[in-house]
Design an enzyme around this catalytic site. Structure first.
Site, PDB file in Angstrom:
ATOM      1  N   SER A 155       9.605  28.011  47.453  1.00 25.50           N
ATOM      2  CA  SER A 155       8.252  27.472  46.939  1.00 25.50           C
ATOM      3  C   SER A 155       8.622  26.369  45.649  1.00 25.50           C
ATOM      4  O   SER A 155       9.317  25.456  46.046  1.00 25.50           O
ATOM      5  CB  SER A 155       7.287  28.837  46.371  1.00 25.50           C
ATOM      6  OG  SER A 155       6.299  28.307  45.882  1.00 25.50           O
ATOM      7  N   ARG A 225      -4.275  35.477  38.907  1.00 26.68           N
ATOM      8  CA  ARG A 225      -3.333  36.133  39.803  1.00 26.68           C
ATOM      9  C   ARG A 225      -4.254  36.373  41.143  1.00 26.68           C
ATOM     10  O   ARG A 225      -3.652  36.134  42.200  1.00 26.68           O
ATOM     11  CB  ARG A 225      -2.902  37.326  39.320  1.00 26.68           C
ATOM     12  CG  ARG A 225      -2.010  37.996  40.119  1.00 26.68           C
ATOM     13  CD  ARG A 225      -0.750  37.213  40.626  1.00 26.68           C
ATOM     14  NE  ARG A 225       0.150  38.109  41.454  1.00 26.68           N
ATOM     15  CZ  ARG A 225       1.280  37.422  42.062  1.00 26.68           C
ATOM     16  NH1 ARG A 225       1.245  36.272  41.756  1.00 26.68           N
ATOM     17  NH2 ARG A 225       2.237  38.319  42.689  1.00 26.68           N
ATOM     18  N   ASP A 328       1.899  29.389  56.699  1.00 29.65           N
ATOM     19  CA  ASP A 328       1.951  29.077  55.105  1.00 29.65           C
ATOM     20  C   ASP A 328       0.848  27.795  54.874  1.00 29.65           C
ATOM     21  O   ASP A 328       1.554  26.858  55.575  1.00 29.65           O
ATOM     22  CB  ASP A 328       3.332  28.680  54.787  1.00 29.65           C
ATOM     23  CG  ASP A 328       3.395  28.528  53.343  1.00 29.65           C
ATOM     24  OD1 ASP A 328       2.207  28.401  52.588  1.00 29.65           O
ATOM     25  OD2 ASP A 328       4.526  28.148  52.895  1.00 29.65           O
ATOM     26  N   HIS A 361       2.611  32.279  52.922  1.00 33.19           N
ATOM     27  CA  HIS A 361       3.493  31.570  51.866  1.00 33.19           C
ATOM     28  C   HIS A 361       4.369  32.813  51.591  1.00 33.19           C
ATOM     29  O   HIS A 361       5.732  32.497  51.194  1.00 33.19           O
ATOM     30  CB  HIS A 361       2.739  31.093  50.728  1.00 33.19           C
ATOM     31  CG  HIS A 361       3.703  30.412  49.765  1.00 33.19           C
ATOM     32  ND1 HIS A 361       4.720  29.283  49.962  1.00 33.19           N
ATOM     33  CD2 HIS A 361       4.008  30.771  48.496  1.00 33.19           C
ATOM     34  CE1 HIS A 361       5.474  28.828  49.220  1.00 33.19           C
ATOM     35  NE2 HIS A 361       4.796  29.494  48.135  1.00 33.19           N
ATOM     36  N   ASP A 362       4.074  34.047  51.514  1.00 36.04           N
ATOM     37  CA  ASP A 362       4.821  35.030  50.930  1.00 36.04           C
ATOM     38  C   ASP A 362       5.953  35.512  52.011  1.00 36.04           C
ATOM     39  O   ASP A 362       6.621  36.239  51.711  1.00 36.04           O
ATOM     40  CB  ASP A 362       3.985  36.465  50.756  1.00 36.04           C
ATOM     41  CG  ASP A 362       3.643  36.565  49.540  1.00 36.04           C
ATOM     42  OD1 ASP A 362       3.927  35.690  48.550  1.00 36.04           O
ATOM     43  OD2 ASP A 362       2.771  37.500  49.264  1.00 36.04           O
TER      44      ASP A 362
END
Length: 386
Positions: A155, A225, A328, A361-362
């Site tokens: 990232s 968040r 992602d 994305h994680d």
């Protein structure tokens, strides 16, 4: 998840103080600053086995291992780095550095400005990816490490790895860029801006000087968040984990009261996001969030070349491994392929893996046998050069 067959590595936080000022891209300098870092493994005799790990938005220098007496304090990439793991610390000397402007030890908005004697707060200078790389290079100088076997990051960390290859092309042999991009899309910048607006419009923000008011803009941090977390997960993962499942109380209670309540939640996904937001607001600094998301927005090595990424990457000399994940959508495979093409246009040595993984994305933080296998194989080949 840690392999129970592998012994947990102990981590020890360190800090290094720099008295000489660091010139920043903004035109100002940061004076008298400290960098927090951790190291794992042993530096070999010719200092050729060092690997620098660059962290993403809300991570830190605690990359791997656990702290003594706390088995639950695993580093954020502990599944990747350690004895017998893909980045094997029996072969490599791994360094994790906390970026300037962070809230995990390195000098940032929560620290005292030596020029004024007051906490920086909103007056902490604007920081860029290039500034972080310069500060990391200074740390390596102090550690006596001239050349890196590899720089690796996911990232925002991947952007730093790419920038390393451009700013210090003679100082690294390999760059490993995972789930990253050569710059942010307009959509990504938009998500960052909405999150920042949630913070700066929180009544407890006080124009970034909330420390002196003994308060924290928790509402803004929670929303920031929650927005970010939505973008880190794929639609498939959210549906699989939560679907349209109602919380038990919502299925039994008065739905009309839930509809007009600001406190109650009906769906499990809402409960999950609020939990993540509440947890984040307890440990992350609001000014740090503003600084780091801006650094993300500003990163664009092709800007100085009229948007021509091939020209921008002509300076790179390192060999590259790029990894992307199919689901992602925040840093899509298309963006990694842009980097691959630009490097190939420059006849650079490039390996590329596009992993069909459902996690969004994680995925770059999670255990996937194919992903781990690619990284392990690549670092095994690097170890053959030592």
């Amino acid at each position: 998840m840690t392999n129970p067959g592998l012994k947990q590595m102990l981590a020890t936080p360190q800090s290094m103080y720099f008295e000489s000022a660091l010139p920043l891209q903004s035109g100002v300098s940061l004076r008298a600053y400290s960098l927090s870092f951790e190291t794992y493994g042993t530096l070999n005799a010719d200092k050729s086995n060092a690997v620098l790990i660059c962290h993403a938005l809300n991570a830190s220098h605690h990359v791997a291992g656990v702290y003594a007496g706390n088995d639950k304090s695993e580093g954020w990439w502990d599944n990747m780095i350690g004895p017998g793991k893909p980045v094997d610390t029996t072969k490599f000397f791994v360094i994790g550095v906390n970026n300037l402007g962070s809230c995990f030890g390195s000098t940032g908005p929560m620290h005292v400005n030596p020029d004024t004697g007051r906490i920086y707060g909103a007056d902490f200078p604007v920081i860029t990816v290039e500034d972080w790389v310069h500060s990391q290079a200074r740390l390596l100088d102090a550690l006596g490490i001239q050349t890196l076997a590899s720089v690796m990051g996911g990232s925002l960390g991947g952007m730093q790895a790419l920038s390393w290859a451009l700013q210090y092309p003679e100082r690294l042999r390999h760059a490993v860029v995972v789930a990253s991009a050569p710059n942010l899309t307009a959509e990504n910048i938009a998500f960052n801006e909405v999150a920042r607006r949630a913070i700066v419009t929180d009544p407890d923000f006080f124009d970034g000087h909330f420390y002196q008011h003994n308060t924290i803009p928790k509402r803004g941090l929670r929303i920031a968040r929650m927005i970010g977390h939505i973008t880190y997960l794929s639609d498939d993962v959210m549906n699989e984990k939560f679907g349209r499942q109602l919380r038990d109380a919502a299925t039994r209670g008065d739905l009309q009261s839930y509809l007009y309540s600001t406190q109650e939640v009906e769906f499990q996904i809402e409960s999950y996001l609020r939990y993540q937001g509440d947890k984040f607001a307890e440990y992350f600094d609001a000014n740090t969030y503003l600084l780091i998301t801006r650094a993300l927005d500003y990163f664009d090595p092709a800007r100085a070349f009229a948007g021509n990424l091939t020209q921008a990457l002509a300076r790179a000399r390192a060999k590259f491994l790029l990894v992307s994940f199919t689901t992602d959508w925040r840093f899509s495979p298309k963006r990694s392929r842009e980097i691959v093409k630009a490097l190939l246009d420059n006849k650079r040595d490039v390996s590329y893996a596009e992993i069909d993984a459902p996690h969004g994305h994680d995925a770059f933080l999670l255990d996937d046998a194919r992903y781990m296998g690619v990284v392990r194989s690549y670092f095994n080949s690097i170890s053959m050069e030592l």
